[in-house]
Write a protein that holds these residues in place. Structure first.
Motif, mmCIF file in Angstrom:
data_model
loop_
_atom_site.group_PDB
_atom_site.id
_atom_site.type_symbol
_atom_site.label_atom_id
_atom_site.label_comp_id
_atom_site.label_asym_id
_atom_site.label_seq_id
_atom_site.Cartn_x
_atom_site.Cartn_y
_atom_site.Cartn_z
ATOM 1 N N ARG A 27 -0.523 8.816 -2.116
ATOM 2 C CA ARG A 27 -0.350 9.002 -3.561
ATOM 3 C C ARG A 27 0.025 10.442 -3.875
ATOM 4 N NH1 ARG A 27 -3.517 10.455 -8.047
ATOM 5 N NH2 ARG A 27 -2.870 9.370 -9.957
ATOM 6 N N SER A 28 -0.589 11.385 -3.172
ATOM 7 C CA SER A 28 -0.304 12.797 -3.418
ATOM 8 C C SER A 28 1.167 13.127 -3.165
ATOM 9 C CB SER A 28 -1.221 13.694 -2.585
ATOM 10 O OG SER A 28 -1.035 13.449 -1.206
ATOM 11 N N ASP A 29 1.791 12.453 -2.193
ATOM 12 C CA ASP A 29 3.216 12.670 -1.945
ATOM 13 C C ASP A 29 4.063 12.124 -3.087
ATOM 14 O OD1 ASP A 29 2.648 13.901 0.485
ATOM 15 O OD2 ASP A 29 2.872 12.032 1.619
ATOM 16 N N ALA A 30 3.675 10.986 -3.633
ATOM 17 C CA ALA A 30 4.382 10.429 -4.791
ATOM 18 C C ALA A 30 4.241 11.342 -5.999
ATOM 19 C CB ALA A 30 3.864 9.028 -5.113
ATOM 20 N N LEU A 31 3.045 11.902 -6.200
ATOM 21 C CA LEU A 31 2.825 12.830 -7.306
ATOM 22 C C LEU A 31 3.674 14.087 -7.152
ATOM 23 C CD1 LEU A 31 -1.036 12.500 -7.647
ATOM 24 C CD2 LEU A 31 0.661 11.810 -9.358
ATOM 25 N N GLY A 72 0.791 -1.220 0.000
ATOM 26 C CA GLY A 72 0.000 0.000 0.000
ATOM 27 C C GLY A 72 0.827 1.276 0.000
ATOM 28 N N GLN A 73 2.125 1.147 -0.218
ATOM 29 C CA GLN A 73 3.007 2.308 -0.341
ATOM 30 C C GLN A 73 3.029 2.752 -1.796
ATOM 31 O OE1 GLN A 73 5.020 3.719 2.409
ATOM 32 N NE2 GLN A 73 3.335 2.614 3.382
ATOM 33 N N TRP A 74 3.194 4.037 -2.019
ATOM 34 C CA TRP A 74 3.172 4.592 -3.372
ATOM 35 C C TRP A 74 4.573 4.871 -3.876
ATOM 36 C CZ3 TRP A 74 -1.148 4.887 -6.296
ATOM 37 C CH2 TRP A 74 -2.358 4.671 -5.635
ATOM 38 N N TRP A 75 4.778 4.624 -5.167
ATOM 39 C CA TRP A 75 6.063 4.819 -5.830
ATOM 40 C C TRP A 75 5.876 5.640 -7.097
ATOM 41 C CZ3 TRP A 75 10.591 2.777 -3.832
ATOM 42 C CH2 TRP A 75 10.438 1.902 -2.768
ATOM 43 N N ALA A 76 6.835 6.513 -7.371
ATOM 44 C CA ALA A 76 6.902 7.242 -8.638
ATOM 45 C C ALA A 76 8.051 6.621 -9.427
ATOM 46 C CB ALA A 76 7.154 8.727 -8.391
ATOM 47 N N ASP A 77 7.726 5.940 -10.484
ATOM 48 C CA ASP A 77 8.721 5.259 -11.316
ATOM 49 C C ASP A 77 8.959 6.122 -12.551
ATOM 50 O OD1 ASP A 77 10.461 3.396 -12.298
ATOM 51 O OD2 ASP A 77 8.929 1.892 -12.742
ATOM 52 N N ILE A 78 10.080 6.823 -12.575
ATOM 53 C CA ILE A 78 10.400 7.752 -13.660
ATOM 54 C C ILE A 78 10.962 6.964 -14.850
ATOM 55 C CG2 ILE A 78 11.711 9.810 -14.306
ATOM 56 C CD1 ILE A 78 9.771 10.329 -11.973
ATOM 57 N N VAL A 79 10.425 7.210 -16.042
ATOM 58 C CA VAL A 79 10.919 6.564 -17.260
ATOM 59 C C VAL A 79 12.363 7.032 -17.486
ATOM 60 C CG1 VAL A 79 10.633 6.356 -19.758
ATOM 61 C CG2 VAL A 79 8.614 6.390 -18.266
ATOM 62 N N ASP A 80 13.279 6.091 -17.657
ATOM 63 C CA ASP A 80 14.710 6.391 -17.828
ATOM 64 C C ASP A 80 15.247 7.230 -16.667
ATOM 65 O OD1 ASP A 80 14.860 4.981 -20.246
ATOM 66 O OD2 ASP A 80 14.247 6.751 -21.391
ATOM 67 N N PRO A 112 15.033 7.433 -11.883
ATOM 68 C CA PRO A 112 14.951 6.671 -10.641
ATOM 69 C C PRO A 112 13.524 6.252 -10.289
ATOM 70 C CG PRO A 112 15.036 8.990 -10.142
ATOM 71 C CD PRO A 112 15.213 8.865 -11.642
ATOM 72 N N ARG A 113 13.440 5.394 -9.311
ATOM 73 C CA ARG A 113 12.169 5.014 -8.699
ATOM 74 C C ARG A 113 12.135 5.735 -7.356
ATOM 75 N NH1 ARG A 113 9.959 -0.512 -6.286
ATOM 76 N NH2 ARG A 113 7.760 -0.199 -6.755
ATOM 77 N N LEU A 114 11.174 6.631 -7.186
ATOM 78 C CA LEU A 114 11.092 7.455 -5.989
ATOM 79 C C LEU A 114 10.080 6.875 -5.016
ATOM 80 C CD1 LEU A 114 10.827 10.914 -7.811
ATOM 81 C CD2 LEU A 114 12.907 9.726 -7.089
ATOM 82 N N GLY A 115 10.447 6.800 -3.760
ATOM 83 C CA GLY A 115 9.519 6.309 -2.760
ATOM 84 C C GLY A 115 10.215 5.412 -1.775
ATOM 85 N N PRO A 116 9.463 4.796 -0.925
ATOM 86 C CA PRO A 116 8.005 4.741 -0.909
ATOM 87 C C PRO A 116 7.384 5.948 -0.190
ATOM 88 C CG PRO A 116 8.850 3.375 0.858
ATOM 89 C CD PRO A 116 10.049 3.934 0.112
ATOM 90 N N PHE A 117 6.119 6.202 -0.529
ATOM 91 C CA PHE A 117 5.343 7.274 0.070
ATOM 92 C C PHE A 117 4.063 6.685 0.637
ATOM 93 C CE2 PHE A 117 7.815 9.066 -3.424
ATOM 94 C CZ PHE A 117 8.476 10.114 -2.786
ATOM 95 N N GLU A 118 3.624 7.216 1.753
ATOM 96 C CA GLU A 118 2.381 6.729 2.344
ATOM 97 C C GLU A 118 1.161 7.173 1.558
ATOM 98 O OE1 GLU A 118 1.834 7.210 6.534
ATOM 99 O OE2 GLU A 118 3.932 6.770 6.950
#
Length: 79
Positions: A59-63, A41-49, A51-57
């Protein structure tokens, strides 16, 4: 919403529906990232080409992290 206009008239921005971008000309839209939850249930921002950012509790924090990273690394620098 920040619009960066190049010397040839091309515009670069992070997509948003704040403005009708089609009114500015032909669009070329490319996915820059994916925001997804993991099995915990943790949110991740996976950037194309990038890094993978996270985890965030939340979704708004990942955004927010996604926008910050893309603004710093993929948009032209402000002068």
């Amino acid at each position: 919403m920040d619009l960066f206009v190049g010397t040839g008239g091309e515009i670069t921005t992070l997509y948003s529906e704040v403005l009708d971008l089609a009114a500015l000309g032909a669009l070329s839209i490319q996915r820059a990232s994916h925001i997804e939850p993991d099995e915990a249930g943790q949110w991740w921002a996976d950037i194309v080409d990038g890094p993978r950012l996270g985890p965030f509790e939340r979704r708004s924090d990942a955004l927010a992290a996604e926008v910050a990273w893309l603004t710093e690394h993929r948009l032209p620098p402000l002068r």
